[in-house]
Design a protein around this motif. Structure first.
Motif, PDB file in Angstrom:
ATOM      1  N   ARG A 146       0.865  -1.181   0.000  1.00  0.00           N
ATOM      2  CA  ARG A 146       0.000   0.000   0.000  1.00  0.00           C
ATOM      3  C   ARG A 146       0.899   1.228   0.000  1.00  0.00           C
ATOM      4  NH1 ARG A 146      -5.297   0.834   3.758  1.00  0.00           N
ATOM      5  NH2 ARG A 146      -5.768   2.906   2.983  1.00  0.00           N
TER       6      ARG A 146
ATOM      7  N   PHE B 151       1.787   5.415   0.370  1.00  0.00           N
ATOM      8  CA  PHE B 151       1.439   6.583   1.173  1.00  0.00           C
ATOM      9  C   PHE B 151       2.301   7.758   0.736  1.00  0.00           C
ATOM     10  CE2 PHE B 151       0.124   3.001   3.671  1.00  0.00           C
ATOM     11  CZ  PHE B 151      -1.070   3.421   4.231  1.00  0.00           C
TER      12      PHE B 151
ATOM     13  N   ASP C  29       2.220   9.206   7.572  1.00  0.00           N
ATOM     14  CA  ASP C  29       0.957   8.567   7.178  1.00  0.00           C
ATOM     15  C   ASP C  29       1.085   7.053   7.161  1.00  0.00           C
ATOM     16  OD1 ASP C  29      -0.205  11.060   6.878  1.00  0.00           O
ATOM     17  OD2 ASP C  29       0.007  11.082   4.684  1.00  0.00           O
ATOM     18  N   ALA C  30       2.201   6.554   6.625  1.00  0.00           N
ATOM     19  CA  ALA C  30       2.406   5.108   6.528  1.00  0.00           C
ATOM     20  C   ALA C  30       2.509   4.472   7.915  1.00  0.00           C
ATOM     21  CB  ALA C  30       3.664   4.810   5.715  1.00  0.00           C
TER      22      ALA C  30
ATOM     23  N   TRP D 274      -0.843   4.591   9.789  1.00  0.00           N
ATOM     24  CA  TRP D 274      -1.777   3.566   9.338  1.00  0.00           C
ATOM     25  C   TRP D 274      -1.402   2.204   9.911  1.00  0.00           C
ATOM     26  CZ3 TRP D 274      -1.360  -0.848   6.273  1.00  0.00           C
ATOM     27  CH2 TRP D 274      -2.574  -1.433   5.917  1.00  0.00           C
TER      28      TRP D 274
ATOM     29  N   SER E 128      -2.278   2.065  13.657  1.00  0.00           N
ATOM     30  CA  SER E 128      -3.700   2.080  13.989  1.00  0.00           C
ATOM     31  C   SER E 128      -4.480   0.912  13.392  1.00  0.00           C
ATOM     32  CB  SER E 128      -4.337   3.392  13.525  1.00  0.00           C
ATOM     33  OG  SER E 128      -4.341   3.460  12.110  1.00  0.00           O
ATOM     34  N   ALA E 129      -4.096   0.448  12.213  1.00  0.00           N
ATOM     35  CA  ALA E 129      -4.897  -0.559  11.524  1.00  0.00           C
ATOM     36  C   ALA E 129      -4.334  -1.973  11.589  1.00  0.00           C
ATOM     37  CB  ALA E 129      -5.069  -0.162  10.058  1.00  0.00           C
TER      38      ALA E 129
END
Length: 91
Positions: free
Chosen positions: A45, A47, A52-53, A56, A59-60
């Motif tokens: 994915r 970013f 941001d990477a 993510w 958190s995910a």
């Protein structure tokens, strides 16, 4: 290439998970989710920034209660050298 890595602590091919955050160049960052070790399934994915990477991923993906931990890469000069013990032959 800048890189950060997390691992879920499992050695089993069926349950092992690895996460990498890499600088892909030109201001892009890539998250690689790997299932099953080096030969397992890989998903990526993109970013726009490291923040941001990593945000993510934290958190995910990561769940500290399930054993996830960040792996600190050692440079070759910092890596401890293995020293073989003196072996004796059994009669």
């Amino acid at each position: 290439m800048n890189e950060r890595r997390w691992w879920n602590g499992s050695w089993s091919r069926l349950t092992r998970r690895d996460v990498f955050v890499r600088n892909a160049g030109a201001g892009r960052w890539e998250v690689e989710l790997r299932r099953g070790g080096p030969d397992g399934r890989v998903r990526t994915r993109a970013f726009g920034s490291e923040g941001d990477a990593v945000g993510w991923v934290e958190s995910a993906v990561l769940d500290p209660e399930r054993g996830w931990r960040e792996i600190q890469a050692l440079r070759d000069s910092q890596r401890p050298r293995k020293v073989a013990r003196k072996l004796t032959r059994a009669s």
